[in-house]
Design an enzyme around this catalytic site. Sequence first.
Site, PDB file in Angstrom:
ATOM      1  N   CYS A 124       8.684  -3.519  -5.234  1.00 30.27           N
ATOM      2  CA  CYS A 124       8.890  -2.101  -5.551  1.00 30.27           C
ATOM      3  C   CYS A 124       9.977  -1.452  -4.702  1.00 30.27           C
ATOM      4  CB  CYS A 124       7.583  -1.323  -5.421  1.00 30.27           C
ATOM      5  SG  CYS A 124       6.771  -1.509  -3.819  1.00 30.27           S
ATOM      6  N   GLY A 130      -0.219   0.492  -9.754  1.00 32.11           N
ATOM      7  CA  GLY A 130       0.249   1.626 -10.547  1.00 32.11           C
ATOM      8  C   GLY A 130      -0.224   2.963 -10.031  1.00 32.11           C
ATOM      9  N   GLU A 183      11.525   3.637 -12.484  1.00 32.23           N
ATOM     10  CA  GLU A 183      11.323   2.324 -11.871  1.00 32.23           C
ATOM     11  C   GLU A 183      11.325   1.243 -12.948  1.00 32.23           C
ATOM     12  OE1 GLU A 183       8.321   0.403  -8.587  1.00 32.23           O
ATOM     13  OE2 GLU A 183       7.401   1.329 -10.354  1.00 32.23           O
ATOM     14  N   PRO A 215      -2.163  -6.454  -6.810  1.00 35.25           N
ATOM     15  CA  PRO A 215      -1.370  -6.302  -8.035  1.00 35.25           C
ATOM     16  C   PRO A 215      -1.006  -7.648  -8.655  1.00 35.25           C
ATOM     17  CG  PRO A 215       0.071  -6.135  -6.150  1.00 35.25           C
ATOM     18  CD  PRO A 215      -1.333  -6.306  -5.601  1.00 35.25           C
ATOM     19  N   THR A 241       2.121  -8.288  -9.741  1.00 37.54           N
ATOM     20  CA  THR A 241       3.518  -8.594  -9.457  1.00 37.54           C
ATOM     21  C   THR A 241       3.688  -9.486  -8.224  1.00 37.54           C
ATOM     22  OG1 THR A 241       3.583  -6.430  -8.382  1.00 37.54           O
ATOM     23  CG2 THR A 241       4.566  -6.597 -10.580  1.00 37.54           C
ATOM     24  N   ASN A 242       2.883  -9.244  -7.209  1.00 39.71           N
ATOM     25  CA  ASN A 242       2.929 -10.047  -5.978  1.00 39.71           C
ATOM     26  C   ASN A 242       1.509 -10.487  -5.628  1.00 39.71           C
ATOM     27  OD1 ASN A 242       5.792  -9.217  -5.549  1.00 39.71           O
ATOM     28  ND2 ASN A 242       4.860  -7.241  -5.138  1.00 39.71           N
ATOM     29  N   GLY A 272       2.537   4.214  -4.004  1.00 37.38           N
ATOM     30  CA  GLY A 272       2.985   4.579  -5.338  1.00 37.38           C
ATOM     31  C   GLY A 272       4.207   3.797  -5.770  1.00 37.38           C
ATOM     32  N   LEU A 324       3.758  -0.752   1.430  1.00 38.43           N
ATOM     33  CA  LEU A 324       4.728   0.167   2.022  1.00 38.43           C
ATOM     34  C   LEU A 324       4.306   1.610   1.754  1.00 38.43           C
ATOM     35  CD1 LEU A 324       8.026  -1.643   0.878  1.00 38.43           C
ATOM     36  CD2 LEU A 324       6.596  -2.117   2.886  1.00 38.43           C
TER      37      LEU A 324
END
Length: 493
Positions: free
Chosen positions: A250, A199, A340, A116, A118-119, A217, A419
């Site tokens: 997340c 996503g 979220e 992703p 984001t990270n 998710g 996770l």
Amino acid sequence: MKLDRDLQSIQEVRELMIAARQAQRDLAGWDQRQIDRLVEQIVLACEQNAGRLAEMAVEETGFGIAEDKVLKNLLGSRTVWDYIKDMKTVGIVSEDKARGLIEVAVPVGVVAALIPSTNPTSTAMFKTIISLKAGNAIVLSPHPNAQGCIKETVAVMRQAAKAAGAPDGLIGCIETCTMQATNELMRHKFTGVILATGGGAMVKAAYSSGNPAIGVGPGNGPAYIERSADIKKAVKRILDSKTFDNGTICASEQSVVTEGCIKERVVAELKDQGAWFMDAEQSQRVERLIMRPNNTMNPAIVGKSATTIAKMAGITVPLGTRVLISEQSTVSPRNPYSREKLCPILAFYTEENWERACERCIEILENEGVGHTMTIHSENEEVIREFALKKPISRLLVNTPGALGGVGATTNLAPALTLGCGAVGGSATSDNVGPMNLLNIRRVAWGVRELEDLRSAAPAAAQRSAPPQMSEADIARITKEVIKNLQAQGYQL
């Protein structure tokens, strides 16, 4: 032409998969000591480049905070390694001579890893380290908006792997990033398992690829502050979590739920520690930013600071505001505050008691993020246990920041940046994913009982009795009665 680029990317994936498969077969001849030495060299290289790669990620994506991404990089490399380094993942992993059982680790083969934005750097490190520890090869598919920093992370790991004697092709990475390339990677016949982080649409695509997949998710975890909580510490932990890397993990909190009897104290503490409670007009302005017209999260706010988001929305907040909070009373897919939000925005709900708070938390999770994570701040063991029994989640974090507790940084959960959300969340596992999720176990079992032993051990009531034996006289008598009945019905015999 776009078509040419798409075809080029597909061919590139096919070549990467052929090379990865061969590299994994070569790696199959390595013992545990050799595998561990290889992975440790990669970990050292990740550590040494943690700061540089963190800065690259922020510069390229515009998400988060560089110093926090350094900690993520260290979590995804050194912390993970310290946790998994003593795991047996090669060859015979357990042997019980008394019971006649042996367990052998079998790598899944080639791991297809979706990374992703984001990270990006930390997830690339994490997925590579756990894949190689389990004896697999890996091919990474970078998010298009973070491909530069991901490719550089792969280059760092490849160099370390080569120095440790790893076969070429063991760590592959798509250079031409297209949707077609990612689809080819997920559907390829050499793919052993897909590790999908991102996503919801992408995770669904992974599960419908025809190959085994471990998908993660969205999160939407509420943070419940119960009346027995240390309110000052609870607020500190929530704000620490929601502002860590500007909320891009997340597992970070998305809403605060508390009780009416302590609401004033909770609100006052939130304000004292840098939270800004928006009025109705400000909430409406920010609300319009949270989601796009297609009702998905607006990437423009992801990983941005609270003051930046306020400026984007055209509202004025005090200098030093850490988090924006909107009081809410409803939960629905059309209420962005109950969804979220990977940035420092929180919804705030007040309920009458813990039972109502419990119901509200379930409502929030079922709206989005079911199966993922939530936090509770409480000293009441009975309430904590009730939440543990009833919440549709895979992680209930107690008195700790959600973002850091979920990934195992401030808890004793397995350190992980993938996770699982369990069956309720549409995931293949509820684990914090690690090497043991990326291998199969071949079981060798010696016979210890014979058929006669099974029969003699069966309860008498469960054993079928032999059918009764009929004499010739009985057979003649029954035959005579049948003929008599048939003649009475008019049959000529």
